[in-house]
Design a protein around this motif. Structure first.
Motif, PDB file in Angstrom:
ATOM      1  N   SER A  42       0.885  -1.153  -0.028  1.00 15.20           N
ATOM      2  CA  SER A  42       0.091  -0.096   0.089  1.00 15.20           C
ATOM      3  C   SER A  42       0.787   1.264   0.133  1.00 15.20           C
ATOM      4  CB  SER A  42      -0.807   0.019   1.278  1.00 15.20           C
ATOM      5  OG  SER A  42      -1.828  -1.062   0.999  1.00 15.20           O
ATOM      6  N   TRP A  43       1.975   1.139   0.561  1.00 13.07           N
ATOM      7  CA  TRP A  43       2.757   2.511   0.592  1.00 13.07           C
ATOM      8  C   TRP A  43       3.590   2.636  -0.565  1.00 13.07           C
ATOM      9  CZ3 TRP A  43       3.938   7.073   1.943  1.00 13.07           C
ATOM     10  CH2 TRP A  43       5.015   7.509   1.703  1.00 13.07           C
ATOM     11  N   TYR A  44       4.477   1.585  -1.056  1.00 14.02           N
ATOM     12  CA  TYR A  44       5.145   1.527  -2.366  1.00 14.02           C
ATOM     13  C   TYR A  44       4.455   1.595  -3.580  1.00 14.02           C
ATOM     14  CZ  TYR A  44       9.280   1.423   0.712  1.00 14.02           C
ATOM     15  OH  TYR A  44      10.116   1.704   1.891  1.00 14.02           O
ATOM     16  N   SER A  45       3.243   1.605  -3.375  1.00  8.17           N
ATOM     17  CA  SER A  45       2.587   1.783  -4.809  1.00  8.17           C
ATOM     18  C   SER A  45       1.956   3.181  -5.090  1.00  8.17           C
ATOM     19  CB  SER A  45       1.058   1.023  -5.026  1.00  8.17           C
ATOM     20  OG  SER A  45       0.430   1.424  -3.685  1.00  8.17           O
ATOM     21  N   ARG A  46       2.551   4.041  -3.817  1.00 10.81           N
ATOM     22  CA  ARG A  46       2.209   5.602  -4.006  1.00 10.81           C
ATOM     23  C   ARG A  46       3.539   6.114  -4.495  1.00 10.81           C
ATOM     24  NH1 ARG A  46      -2.132   7.088  -2.148  1.00 10.81           N
ATOM     25  NH2 ARG A  46      -1.404   9.388  -2.227  1.00 10.81           N
ATOM     26  N   THR A  47       3.369   7.275  -5.420  1.00 12.76           N
ATOM     27  CA  THR A  47       4.433   7.702  -6.286  1.00 12.76           C
ATOM     28  C   THR A  47       5.585   8.424  -5.161  1.00 12.76           C
ATOM     29  OG1 THR A  47       2.977   9.819  -6.740  1.00 12.76           O
ATOM     30  CG2 THR A  47       3.129   8.201  -8.249  1.00 12.76           C
ATOM     31  N   GLU A  48       4.894   8.919  -4.080  1.00 11.27           N
ATOM     32  CA  GLU A  48       5.831   9.784  -3.020  1.00 11.27           C
ATOM     33  C   GLU A  48       6.745   8.825  -2.431  1.00 11.27           C
ATOM     34  OE1 GLU A  48       1.740   9.448  -0.881  1.00 11.27           O
ATOM     35  OE2 GLU A  48       2.597   9.979  -2.897  1.00 11.27           O
ATOM     36  N   SER A  49       6.539   7.644  -2.506  1.00  7.63           N
ATOM     37  CA  SER A  49       7.538   6.540  -1.892  1.00  7.63           C
ATOM     38  C   SER A  49       8.737   6.018  -2.681  1.00  7.63           C
ATOM     39  CB  SER A  49       6.744   5.399  -1.542  1.00  7.63           C
ATOM     40  OG  SER A  49       6.377   4.542  -2.501  1.00  7.63           O
ATOM     41  N   TRP A  50       8.493   6.519  -4.110  1.00  7.33           N
ATOM     42  CA  TRP A  50       9.453   6.066  -4.905  1.00  7.33           C
ATOM     43  C   TRP A  50      10.859   6.584  -4.713  1.00  7.33           C
ATOM     44  CZ3 TRP A  50       6.010   6.336  -9.912  1.00  7.33           C
ATOM     45  CH2 TRP A  50       4.885   5.478  -9.686  1.00  7.33           C
ATOM     46  N   ALA A  51      10.901   7.934  -4.422  1.00  8.33           N
ATOM     47  CA  ALA A  51      12.288   8.669  -4.101  1.00  8.33           C
ATOM     48  C   ALA A  51      12.965   7.867  -3.208  1.00  8.33           C
ATOM     49  CB  ALA A  51      11.998   9.944  -3.964  1.00  8.33           C
ATOM     50  N   HIS A  52      12.473   7.505  -2.175  1.00  8.31           N
ATOM     51  CA  HIS A  52      13.413   6.827  -1.263  1.00  8.31           C
ATOM     52  C   HIS A  52      13.994   5.580  -1.450  1.00  8.31           C
ATOM     53  CE1 HIS A  52      13.515   4.085   2.377  1.00  8.31           C
ATOM     54  NE2 HIS A  52      14.087   5.314   2.966  1.00  8.31           N
ATOM     55  N   CYS A  53      13.250   4.690  -2.212  1.00  9.99           N
ATOM     56  CA  CYS A  53      13.889   3.662  -2.803  1.00  9.99           C
ATOM     57  C   CYS A  53      14.451   3.585  -3.969  1.00  9.99           C
ATOM     58  CB  CYS A  53      12.955   2.413  -2.794  1.00  9.99           C
ATOM     59  SG  CYS A  53      11.547   2.598  -3.889  1.00  9.99           S
ATOM     60  N   GLY A  54      14.420   4.743  -4.961  1.00 10.93           N
ATOM     61  CA  GLY A  54      15.604   5.076  -5.733  1.00 10.93           C
ATOM     62  C   GLY A  54      14.762   4.413  -6.994  1.00 10.93           C
ATOM     63  N   TYR A  55      13.534   4.568  -7.235  1.00 19.37           N
ATOM     64  CA  TYR A  55      12.672   3.827  -8.411  1.00 19.37           C
ATOM     65  C   TYR A  55      12.332   5.320  -9.057  1.00 19.37           C
ATOM     66  CZ  TYR A  55       8.750   2.174 -10.897  1.00 19.37           C
ATOM     67  OH  TYR A  55       7.963   1.666 -12.096  1.00 19.37           O
ATOM     68  N   PRO A  56      12.810   5.389 -10.301  1.00 19.88           N
ATOM     69  CA  PRO A  56      12.281   6.693 -10.894  1.00 19.88           C
ATOM     70  C   PRO A  56      11.063   6.631 -11.495  1.00 19.88           C
ATOM     71  CG  PRO A  56      13.461   5.159 -12.447  1.00 19.88           C
ATOM     72  CD  PRO A  56      13.595   4.441 -11.021  1.00 19.88           C
ATOM     73  N   GLY A  57      10.179   5.628 -11.405  1.00 19.96           N
ATOM     74  CA  GLY A  57       8.825   5.658 -11.876  1.00 19.96           C
ATOM     75  C   GLY A  57       8.734   4.765 -13.126  1.00 19.96           C
ATOM     76  N   PRO A  58       7.495   4.552 -13.537  1.00 22.72           N
ATOM     77  CA  PRO A  58       7.393   3.765 -14.858  1.00 22.72           C
ATOM     78  C   PRO A  58       7.746   4.448 -16.028  1.00 22.72           C
ATOM     79  CG  PRO A  58       5.279   4.448 -13.985  1.00 22.72           C
ATOM     80  CD  PRO A  58       6.357   4.867 -12.892  1.00 22.72           C
ATOM     81  N   PRO A  59       8.316   4.030 -16.860  1.00 21.12           N
ATOM     82  CA  PRO A  59       8.805   4.648 -18.056  1.00 21.12           C
ATOM     83  C   PRO A  59       7.467   5.207 -18.928  1.00 21.12           C
ATOM     84  CG  PRO A  59       8.861   2.247 -18.762  1.00 21.12           C
ATOM     85  CD  PRO A  59       8.674   2.534 -17.092  1.00 21.12           C
ATOM     86  N   THR A  60       7.762   6.295 -19.577  1.00 24.33           N
ATOM     87  CA  THR A  60       6.662   6.949 -20.253  1.00 24.33           C
ATOM     88  C   THR A  60       6.603   6.338 -21.471  1.00 24.33           C
ATOM     89  OG1 THR A  60       8.082   8.718 -20.974  1.00 24.33           O
ATOM     90  CG2 THR A  60       6.604   9.022 -19.079  1.00 24.33           C
ATOM     91  N   VAL A  61       5.392   5.926 -22.339  1.00 25.44           N
ATOM     92  CA  VAL A  61       5.260   5.401 -23.436  1.00 25.44           C
ATOM     93  C   VAL A  61       4.395   6.626 -24.363  1.00 25.44           C
ATOM     94  CG1 VAL A  61       5.306   3.170 -22.908  1.00 25.44           C
ATOM     95  CG2 VAL A  61       3.180   4.189 -22.446  1.00 25.44           C
TER      96      VAL A  61
END
Length: 181
Positions: free
Chosen positions: A162-181
């Motif tokens: 529930s937490w790591y599906s939120r965009t604000e959590s991504w920076a903490h774990c170094g995930y840049p987000g899904p690629p844009t298509v």
């Protein structure tokens, strides 16, 4: 003179299975009792699809402990609220059987007669300290009762997803987000 030597307990596979079965029966009975006694309200709290008023104190005590270190203290209240909203959304998309089991887990954790012996938190969740919640999680994680270990794993998985599906959590774990298509 008294004999002060300790004998190792004679714990066989059969006795361990008996303890596990008795624990499972106890938890199932407690969950059923909570459901039948009306202790567990079956209607969701306003604004939620699944979560009930009785579930929120536990989750509001649990989520900050699980997110400690991943969220700055100033951002914790917003993170807790967002995580609980995502958790409710995730629960609303579970299979009926999995949802039933999760609701039973929440009932066992909310019912005072089972909360104290199973978690070590004898008062309400609102009065539980972060150390109390950490002790409860550690107790379940290292329990010899498989059902409690499964409960720990379920809680951990639900909150973290529930937490790591939120965009604000991504920076903490170094995930840049899904690629844009």
């Amino acid at each position: 003179m008294h004999n002060t030597t300790f004998e190792a307990p004679n714990l066989s596979r059969r006795s361990l299975l008996k303890v596990g079965l008795m624990g499972s029966a106890f938890l199932a009975t407690a969950g059923l009792t909570a459901t039948l006694s009306g202790c567990s309200a079956s209607t969701p709290k306003a604004g939620f699809a699944v979560l009930r008023e009785s579930d929120l104190p536990f989750l509001q005590a649990l989520v900050p402990v699980m997110l400690a270190g991943a969220v700055k203290p100033a951002q914790m209240p917003a993170a807790v609220s967002a995580t609980i909203e995502n958790l409710d959304y995730s629960l609303s998309h579970l299979s009926p059987e999995m949802l039933k089991l999760t609701v039973q887990l929440f009932d066992v954790l909310a019912l005072p007669i089972t909360r104290g012996p199973l978690t070590g938190v004898w008062g309400s969740w609102q009065n539980a300290s972060a150390a109390d919640v950490r002790n409860f999680l550690e107790r379940w994680q290292n329990s010899p009762i498989g059902l409690l270990k499964m409960g720990h794993a379920s809680l951990l998985q639900l909150v973290m997803m529930s937490w790591y599906s939120r965009t604000e959590s991504w920076a903490h774990c170094g995930y840049p987000g899904p690629p844009t298509v």
